[in-house]
Structure formats: structure tokens, C-alpha cells
Design an enzyme around this catalytic site. Structure first.
Site, PDB file in Angstrom:
ATOM      1  NE  ARG A   1      47.784  43.445  37.237  1.00  0.00           N
ATOM      2  CZ  ARG A   1      47.102  42.420  36.727  1.00  0.00           C
ATOM      3  NH1 ARG A   1      46.790  42.422  35.443  1.00  0.00           N
ATOM      4  NH2 ARG A   1      46.731  41.408  37.479  1.00  0.00           N
TER       5      ARG A   1
ATOM      6  CE  LYS B   1      43.410  38.896  39.336  1.00  0.00           C
ATOM      7  NZ  LYS B   1      43.251  38.050  38.115  1.00  0.00           N
TER       8      LYS B   1
ATOM      9  CE1 TYR C   1      41.000  41.296  32.291  1.00  0.00           C
ATOM     10  CE2 TYR C   1      42.524  42.507  33.698  1.00  0.00           C
ATOM     11  CZ  TYR C   1      42.103  42.121  32.437  1.00  0.00           C
ATOM     12  OH  TYR C   1      42.786  42.556  31.334  1.00  0.00           O
TER      13      TYR C   1
ATOM     14  CG  HIS D   1      39.218  35.664  35.611  1.00  0.00           C
ATOM     15  ND1 HIS D   1      39.374  35.322  34.274  1.00  0.00           N
ATOM     16  CD2 HIS D   1      40.075  36.696  35.822  1.00  0.00           C
ATOM     17  CE1 HIS D   1      40.274  36.096  33.722  1.00  0.00           C
ATOM     18  NE2 HIS D   1      40.712  36.950  34.630  1.00  0.00           N
TER      19      HIS D   1
ATOM     20  CD  GLU E   1      36.639  38.087  33.326  1.00  0.00           C
ATOM     21  OE1 GLU E   1      35.911  37.471  34.130  1.00  0.00           O
ATOM     22  OE2 GLU E   1      37.163  39.196  33.596  1.00  0.00           O
TER      23      GLU E   1
ATOM     24  CB  SER F   1      46.000  37.638  26.818  1.00  0.00           C
ATOM     25  OG  SER F   1      44.792  37.348  27.486  1.00  0.00           O
TER      26      SER F   1
ATOM     27  CB  SER G   1      44.334  20.103  20.060  1.00  0.00           C
ATOM     28  OG  SER G   1      44.163  19.625  21.384  1.00  0.00           O
TER      29      SER G   1
ATOM     30  CG  ASP H   1      43.574  34.785  36.102  1.00  0.00           C
ATOM     31  OD1 ASP H   1      43.540  34.879  37.334  1.00  0.00           O
ATOM     32  OD2 ASP H   1      44.303  35.493  35.394  1.00  0.00           O
TER      33      ASP H   1
ATOM     34  CB  ALA I   1      45.669  33.579  39.945  1.00  0.00           C
TER      35      ALA I   1
ATOM     36  CG  MET J   1      51.503  34.767  35.687  1.00  0.00           C
ATOM     37  SD  MET J   1      51.697  33.713  34.230  1.00  0.00           S
ATOM     38  CE  MET J   1      53.263  34.313  33.582  1.00  0.00           C
TER      39      MET J   1
END
Length: 368
Positions: free
Chosen positions: A15, A75, A94, A96, A118, A134, A220, A270, A299, A301
Site C-alpha cells: 500500500r 503502517k 496506523y 497500534h 485507529e 477492517s 459470548s 495488530d 499483521a 493483511m
């Protein structure tokens, strides 16, 4: 403002953070955009495309980083890039950080201002800069999982949708957010049996209304997760806690009960992963086995489908890039509370609470 677009260097990351169209818009606003030579090639945007849109093509990453006032990436910086971080630099990408202590401390030490895509959050709780990736990752998770279920790829040898007279594969999706919803949609479209698990009953009600086919939902709990995981052919990890490290919803013991050749795709990697046996992998070496279960935990994708991902990401980030460039950092975050929530590191301090809590660091609310 001078905006820098360096080439991404993470393993098989194709990317680029901005399209030529984005460069053109920034030029129209009077800003200068520096693009490292070859930065767009992975997404099939040539240097000539960027130059025609008004970018200056710069031969090296070092020149882009050092000349720019703001770096816009896809990234997080890798260790080789830490040397470029400095107090008068704005980094928008991003990050993370809750799963990256070394990077967090490097950014604090450098004094760089770090805004994480994010954690930019709208008043309704949605994450506009995380959502497009996402969506990509959720849809890809089924595509990837279906491939690795094939015997020659290391899986159990099951066709996701089955055939008449033969049961389809069972897909268990843990998490009903953007990733989980997109994963479920694609799995259902391919004919799989899908079980989606979430803690939010209201969310499960919504998904029950909008998703149709061989589909069921589960509230859950450790018991319900364990029962579903045991019979899963393909398990999708799609749990997100905004800006924080993902909780380990699927334990090592649960994984050990899965059938040999079953597949886990943990999209939450991530943020550290929501499966206890998860550790980050790369596109070069994407899989590993634990207890006979194939794990795919890449991490980045969306980097595998860069043309789609670059366009989707740039569509979402460009309005914020323009705002930061036009108004400057302090005025932009003062005027936009959503953007302010994206600020994770400022003046050597952690300004996002979940990141501070992840590493026992002091939390300093943002003041500009």
C-alpha cells in the site's frame, strides 16, 4: 505545509498512504507533497502518476522524512525508521501502540507527535479511519481461510461451502464489529455455516436481522466460546477494544480441542490478537501450527490487496490530512474532537489512556 509520503517497508506491504488524487487536492490547498521514488509501485501508481498530480518525487526515504513537516504513512515506523522521528514532526499513520511497547517508548523519547488512524473516533463511537481496512481484512479473512483449508495449503481439506449431500465448513467468527460482520457476510455468500459470537446482545439482534442464510449468533461467555471453537473448521478472530490490547477470548486450551487441520485467522493480531496462541506473522511466512491447528496471523493483511486498500484508506484519511495541513496540528485537534482522540503521543507523553495502561506508563490528557 510539506507533507511526506515515504515508501512502506514492512514485509510485503504494497500500500501507499495517498493516491495521486490526494496529492492533487493538497496541491490545490497550497501544500507541497514529497513522494519517495517508487512509493506507489506496489499499488500500481507510478512516479509519473504522482508527478502529474503535482508531487515532487524524492529519491530517498531519508530526504522525505527530514524535509517534511508531516509524514503520512500506512503502517507504523519500523526500528530502522526510528532515527527519523523528531520533536517538530507530525506522524499520521496506523500505530497500534498498545501492542508495541518498543515503538511507544521510541516515539516518547523522540518527541514526535503521533496521531493514530485507529483511534480517531466519531461521536457515535465509530472509527472512520480503521473501518475501511477492517472491511478489507474481514472480507480477506474468509478468502484466506478458505485457501488454507485446502489440503495442499496445509488445512483439513474442506470446501467452505460444501456441495449437495456434503456439509459445508463451519466458520466461527469471534466479534461482531466491522471485521466480524464483513467476514460473516462473505462466509455466508460462499455457502458456509456461520456462528458469530459477541458480548453485545443488541449487536447480535442487529446482525440477526441483516445477515441471512445458515447463520446463528451466540452471546459470548467462556463456555459458549469453548463449545463453538471445538467444532470450528475456520475460526476468525475479530475482537476489538478501541486503542487497547485485544483480550484473549480464545485460550490455548480451546485451540487444543480443535480438529487437526482446522484454521485460525486472527485479524486482531495488530492489537496483539484475541487468540492466546497468536503471534504476528508476515506475508512472506504467514502461517504456523499449534496443536495441529494452522494459524494465519499476518499483521498487515490489507497489504495483499493494495490497489483496493490504498484507495479505501486514502478516501478516509485525506479529509483529516487536509485539515491538519490547512490549520496546523494545534488548531486542527482543538477544533475536531474526533481527530484529537487520534493523538497517542505528544511532547514525549502518552495521551491515549489505553496505551498508557498497556505498559504502566503515565497518562497525560492532551492539552494544546
Amino acid at each position: 505545509m510539506i507533507i511526506g509520503i515515504p515508501k512502506e517497508i514492512k514485509d510485503n506491504e504494497y500500500r501507499v498512504s495517498m493516491t495521486p488524487g490526494g496529492v492533487h487536492q493538497l496541491n490545490e490547498h497550497g501544500h507541497t507533497v514529497l513522494v519517495e521514488a517508487g512509493a506507489g509501485e506496489g499499488s500500481y501508481f507510478s512516479d509519473a502518476d504522482f508527478a502529474a498530480a503535482g508531487a515532487k518525487i524524492i529519491p530517498s526515504a531519508e530526504e522525505v522524512w527530514t524535509q517534511a513537516n508531516m509524514i503520512v504513512k500506512v503502517k507504523e515506523p519500523l526500528p530502522i525508521e526510528y532515527k527519523y522521528l523528531r520533536p517538530d514532526l507530525l506522524l499520521f499513520t496506523y500505530l497500534h501502540l498498545a501492542a508495541a511497547e518498543t515503538l511507544t517508548r521510541a516515539m516518547m523519547q523522540s518527541g514526535v507527535t503521533g496521531i493514530a488512524y485507529e483511534t480517531v473516533e466519531l461521536p457515535n463511537g465509530t472509527l472512520p479511519l480503521l473501518t475501511p481496512m477492517s472491511e478489507v481484512a474481514g472480507r480477506m479473512s474468509i478468502q484466506v481461510g478458505a485457501h488454507y483449508l485446502e489440503r495442499q495449503a496445509g488445512g483439513r481439506g474442506k470446501l467452505l461451502g460444501g456441495i449437495p449431500g456434503v456439509q459445508p465448513a463451519k466458520v466461527v467468527v469471534v466479534g461482531g464489529g466491522v471485521v466480524g460482520t464483513n467476514a460473516a457476510q462473505v462466509a455466508l455468500g460462499m455457502g458456509a455455516r456461520v456462528v458469530l459470537i459477541d458480548v453485545n446482545i443488541d449487536r447480535l439482534r442487529v446482525l440477526s436481522e441483516i445477515l441471512h442464510g445458515n447463520f446463528e449468533t451466540l452471546a459470548s461467555s467462556p463456555y459458549s466460546v469453548a463449545r463453538a471453537v471445538r467444532t470450528a473448521d475456520l475460526l476468525i478472530g475479530a475482537v476489538l477494544v478501541k486503542g487497547a490490547k485485544a483480550p484473549k477470548v480464545v485460550t490455548r486450551e480451546m485451540v487444543s480441542t480443535m480438529k487437526p487441520g482446522s484454521v485460525i485467522v486472527d485479524v486482531a493480531v495488530d492489537q496483539g490478537g484475541c487468540v492466546e496462541t497468536t503471534h504476528a506473522t508476515t506475508h512472506s511466512e504467514p502461517t504456523y501450527y499449534v496443536d495441529g491447528v494452522l494459524h494465519y496471523c499476518v499483521a498487515n493483511m490489507p497489504g495483499a490487496v493494495p490497489r483496493t486498500s490504498t484507495n479505501g484508506l486514502s478516501n478516509a484519511t485525506l479529509p483529516y490530512v487536509i485539515k491538519l495541513a490547512d490549520q496546523g496540528f494545534e488548531a486542527a485537534v482543538a477544533a475536531d474532537k474526533s481527530l484529537a482522540l487520534g493523538v497517542n503521543i505528544y511532547q514525549g507523553k502518552v495521551t491515549y489512556q489505553a496505551v498508557a495502561e498497556a505498559f504502566g506508563l503515565p497518562y497525560t490528557p492532551l492539552k494544546v
